[in-house]
Every structure is written in C-alpha cells, then in structure tokens.
Design a protein around this motif. Sequence first.
Motif, PDB file in Angstrom:
ATOM      1  N   ASP A   1       0.852  -1.186   0.000  1.00  0.00           N
ATOM      2  CA  ASP A   1       0.000   0.000   0.000  1.00  0.00           C
ATOM      3  C   ASP A   1       0.891   1.240   0.000  1.00  0.00           C
ATOM      4  O   ASP A   1       1.659   1.466   0.929  1.00  0.00           O
ATOM      5  CB  ASP A   1      -0.892  -0.029   1.246  1.00  0.00           C
ATOM      6  N   LEU A   2       0.790   2.059  -1.050  1.00  0.00           N
ATOM      7  CA  LEU A   2       1.655   3.226  -1.192  1.00  0.00           C
ATOM      8  C   LEU A   2       1.251   4.395  -0.303  1.00  0.00           C
ATOM      9  O   LEU A   2       2.042   5.309  -0.083  1.00  0.00           O
ATOM     10  CB  LEU A   2       1.665   3.689  -2.654  1.00  0.00           C
ATOM     11  N   GLY A   3       0.021   4.402   0.180  1.00  0.00           N
ATOM     12  CA  GLY A   3      -0.446   5.540   0.952  1.00  0.00           C
ATOM     13  C   GLY A   3      -0.925   6.663   0.047  1.00  0.00           C
ATOM     14  O   GLY A   3      -0.654   6.691  -1.152  1.00  0.00           O
ATOM     15  N   ALA A   4      -1.637   7.610   0.622  1.00  0.00           N
ATOM     16  CA  ALA A   4      -2.303   8.646  -0.166  1.00  0.00           C
ATOM     17  C   ALA A   4      -1.346   9.523  -0.958  1.00  0.00           C
ATOM     18  O   ALA A   4      -1.568   9.810  -2.138  1.00  0.00           O
ATOM     19  CB  ALA A   4      -3.170   9.504   0.751  1.00  0.00           C
ATOM     20  N   ASP A   5      -0.241   9.965  -0.352  1.00  0.00           N
ATOM     21  CA  ASP A   5       0.656  10.898  -1.032  1.00  0.00           C
ATOM     22  C   ASP A   5       1.329  10.276  -2.242  1.00  0.00           C
ATOM     23  O   ASP A   5       1.398  10.875  -3.324  1.00  0.00           O
ATOM     24  CB  ASP A   5       1.717  11.424  -0.058  1.00  0.00           C
ATOM     25  N   LEU A   6       1.843   9.052  -2.100  1.00  0.00           N
ATOM     26  CA  LEU A   6       2.497   8.406  -3.236  1.00  0.00           C
ATOM     27  C   LEU A   6       1.485   7.969  -4.295  1.00  0.00           C
ATOM     28  O   LEU A   6       1.802   7.943  -5.484  1.00  0.00           O
ATOM     29  CB  LEU A   6       3.328   7.206  -2.766  1.00  0.00           C
ATOM     30  N   THR A   7       0.272   7.626  -3.864  1.00  0.00           N
ATOM     31  CA  THR A   7      -0.761   7.249  -4.825  1.00  0.00           C
ATOM     32  C   THR A   7      -1.045   8.397  -5.783  1.00  0.00           C
ATOM     33  O   THR A   7      -1.318   8.190  -6.975  1.00  0.00           O
ATOM     34  CB  THR A   7      -2.051   6.824  -4.098  1.00  0.00           C
ATOM     35  N   ALA A   8      -0.964   9.609  -5.288  1.00  0.00           N
ATOM     36  CA  ALA A   8      -1.189  10.771  -6.143  1.00  0.00           C
ATOM     37  C   ALA A   8      -0.125  10.878  -7.235  1.00  0.00           C
ATOM     38  O   ALA A   8      -0.345  11.525  -8.256  1.00  0.00           O
ATOM     39  CB  ALA A   8      -1.192  12.038  -5.296  1.00  0.00           C
ATOM     40  N   GLN A   9       1.028  10.226  -7.030  1.00  0.00           N
ATOM     41  CA  GLN A   9       2.115  10.263  -8.006  1.00  0.00           C
ATOM     42  C   GLN A   9       2.043   9.124  -9.018  1.00  0.00           C
ATOM     43  O   GLN A   9       2.850   9.068  -9.950  1.00  0.00           O
ATOM     44  CB  GLN A   9       3.462  10.190  -7.278  1.00  0.00           C
ATOM     45  N   THR A  10       1.115   8.185  -8.838  1.00  0.00           N
ATOM     46  CA  THR A  10       1.020   7.032  -9.743  1.00  0.00           C
ATOM     47  C   THR A  10      -0.283   7.034 -10.535  1.00  0.00           C
ATOM     48  O   THR A  10      -0.719   5.998 -11.016  1.00  0.00           O
ATOM     49  CB  THR A  10       1.109   5.709  -8.946  1.00  0.00           C
TER      50      THR A  10
ATOM     51  N   LYS B   1      10.046   3.206 -16.262  1.00  0.00           N
ATOM     52  CA  LYS B   1       9.576   4.552 -16.611  1.00  0.00           C
ATOM     53  C   LYS B   1      10.444   5.612 -15.945  1.00  0.00           C
ATOM     54  O   LYS B   1      10.790   6.631 -16.555  1.00  0.00           O
ATOM     55  CB  LYS B   1       8.122   4.719 -16.180  1.00  0.00           C
ATOM     56  N   VAL B   2      10.803   5.369 -14.680  1.00  0.00           N
ATOM     57  CA  VAL B   2      11.621   6.339 -13.952  1.00  0.00           C
ATOM     58  C   VAL B   2      12.990   6.475 -14.606  1.00  0.00           C
ATOM     59  O   VAL B   2      13.494   7.573 -14.848  1.00  0.00           O
ATOM     60  CB  VAL B   2      11.758   5.945 -12.471  1.00  0.00           C
ATOM     61  N   LEU B   3      13.617   5.340 -14.913  1.00  0.00           N
ATOM     62  CA  LEU B   3      14.949   5.360 -15.505  1.00  0.00           C
ATOM     63  C   LEU B   3      14.938   5.944 -16.907  1.00  0.00           C
ATOM     64  O   LEU B   3      15.939   6.481 -17.381  1.00  0.00           O
ATOM     65  CB  LEU B   3      15.535   3.942 -15.527  1.00  0.00           C
ATOM     66  N   ALA B   4      13.773   5.851 -17.579  1.00  0.00           N
ATOM     67  CA  ALA B   4      13.658   6.432 -18.913  1.00  0.00           C
ATOM     68  C   ALA B   4      13.262   7.890 -18.885  1.00  0.00           C
ATOM     69  O   ALA B   4      13.073   8.517 -19.924  1.00  0.00           O
ATOM     70  CB  ALA B   4      12.638   5.620 -19.735  1.00  0.00           C
ATOM     71  N   GLY B   5      13.101   8.437 -17.703  1.00  0.00           N
ATOM     72  CA  GLY B   5      12.727   9.842 -17.584  1.00  0.00           C
ATOM     73  C   GLY B   5      11.239  10.052 -17.471  1.00  0.00           C
ATOM     74  O   GLY B   5      10.749  11.171 -17.622  1.00  0.00           O
ATOM     75  N   GLY B   6      10.491   8.954 -17.163  1.00  0.00           N
ATOM     76  CA  GLY B   6       9.039   9.089 -17.101  1.00  0.00           C
ATOM     77  C   GLY B   6       8.496   9.460 -15.749  1.00  0.00           C
ATOM     78  O   GLY B   6       7.296   9.572 -15.565  1.00  0.00           O
ATOM     79  N   GLY B   7       9.397   9.640 -14.740  1.00  0.00           N
ATOM     80  CA  GLY B   7       8.916   9.998 -13.410  1.00  0.00           C
ATOM     81  C   GLY B   7       8.360  11.407 -13.402  1.00  0.00           C
ATOM     82  O   GLY B   7       8.739  12.257 -14.184  1.00  0.00           O
ATOM     83  N   ARG B   8       7.438  11.656 -12.494  1.00  0.00           N
ATOM     84  CA  ARG B   8       6.846  12.991 -12.400  1.00  0.00           C
ATOM     85  C   ARG B   8       7.767  13.947 -11.677  1.00  0.00           C
ATOM     86  O   ARG B   8       8.641  13.559 -10.929  1.00  0.00           O
ATOM     87  CB  ARG B   8       5.508  12.898 -11.674  1.00  0.00           C
ATOM     88  N   GLY B   9       7.506  15.241 -11.816  1.00  0.00           N
ATOM     89  CA  GLY B   9       8.299  16.237 -11.113  1.00  0.00           C
ATOM     90  C   GLY B   9       9.280  16.807 -12.076  1.00  0.00           C
ATOM     91  O   GLY B   9      10.398  16.869 -11.897  1.00  0.00           O
TER      92      GLY B   9
END
Length: 276
Positions: free
Chosen positions: A130-139, A268-276
């Motif tokens: 369970d990622l929790g509310a804050d991390l869920t907003a990032q996925t 996705k993260v390693l390919a530059g797909g992460g948010r921010g």
Amino acid sequence: MSRSVWKRAAVALAAAALLAGAAGCQDGDTGPESSGASATAEPGAQGSEKAAEALRAARTKASGAKSARVEMRLSVAGGTAPGSSTFTGVQAWGPQAAELKVSDSSYLAAIPGAPAETRVVTTGGTTYVDLGADLTAQTGGKRWLKARPEGAAAGDELMLQLTGGLAAVNMDLPKELGLLAGSSAVEHLGPAKGADVRAERYRGELPDGRTIEVWIGPDGYPVKTVVRTERGESVTSLTTTYADYGAEAGFRAPPAGDTVDVVELLKKVLAGGGRG
C-alpha cells in the motif's frame, strides 16, 4: 516527485514487498544467544539424529497448522542499501500468503511522501504494498505497488543489492524445517537462556549458504527462527517469532486496476518518465 526520489521509493518499497513474503525467521535479540553465527552447542546437547527428529516433528506441526501470527525484524547490513523494517501480521504456507503491517522501517522513512506505516499482502506468488495517499497521487491513482520475487532480476544494481538476500529467506516454513533436519551439520544448541519463552535451540546451514536457527517450544511448534544470508558485502538477518498457529487472514489481492508493477515503474523512472 523527481526521478531520483521516485527511483529510491520504488526500489525501497519493492524490497519491503519482497521481504513481506518471507515465511520464517527470527525476532529481535542481537546477543550471542540469538545469533546463528555466534551461538555454540552446550555440553549435554542432543546428538544430530535427535536434533533432526525434533525438527521433523516441528515440520509436521507447522505443516498441519498452515499459518501463524508473526513478528519479523529485517536487518540489512553493508552493501549499498542497509536498513531495517518490522513486519507483524499473519503468514501462511502451502500456498504461501501473508497479510502484514510494516512499521519502524528505515526504508519508508527515507522516502518523501511515504506513510510511516503501511500494509503488505502476499497471495498467488505476488506481493502488494500500500503506497499511501501521497504516493498514490504520483502514480495516477494506483494505490498498490505490485512485485514478484523474480522481478528483482529485472531491476538495476541497487534493486539487486536491496533484495539480494530476500529471495533466500522468502521461505516455506515446513519445507525449510525439513531441509534443516536433513542437513549433515544440524546441531542442538541447548535451551534458550534469558528469554521469556521456554524453547530448545537448533541450528544448521543449508546448501545455499543460509544459516538458520530454530527455537522449538515444549508443544513442539517453532516459536522463533533466525535466518542469516550473506551476498557479497551485504548481510541480511531476518528474525521471526511465531504464535497463534492456524491464525486466519483474508489474503485478498487488490483489484488489478489499482496496482502498478514495480519493474514497469522503475523502467519509466529510468527512462525519464517519473513525475516532477
């Protein structure tokens, strides 16, 4: 969230997920009486055949119960990703399943936005965190991180380091007791000392190099196990206490649409797909 933070979050939570499937080991003590590496057999200890008999009897007991309530303490020392976490809840074997709470985790504490405590569910060979509310907003609203033990091989060096010892301790308790009973090096260490439970201690090394210490109570059930695994410069210790054999839990996987695969997330993260 930046790429580097997302990568750290994905890897750390994946490690928690893979560990949560572990079905045996030991709890808390760090003194010589609880360490498989430092404990020594006492004069008058049982011979190897008697020790093997006790372990086979414990395997039969655990196998019949199919589950237990557990408290597990993971400690990873050395390497590039040392840390620790505590897991409490119900563990099952044959088939393997778990429903656990993660707390007191240095991995979670290092992730911006991660909850201080979280839940993990293992069922059907897959573990969900369970990622929790804050991390869920990032996925994109996907609340559960999905991981399989074999998925670690698809990760990068940090993923392999962090999860390196976990596959070895992700064990079926009755099966491991049987393997330990068949070990030529199995030995009886004598009664537990300075503990709040009565138990006899047994230790052995398996062919894959893991060292396992098992505490067996007067009723013949395992009450504690300690598993130590070395991989390169990393040493993983997993201590588990067992109680309430036969305990039940739901072991329900979350809806597929509410999950995000850890390997795909890392790609996705390693390919530059992460948010921010």
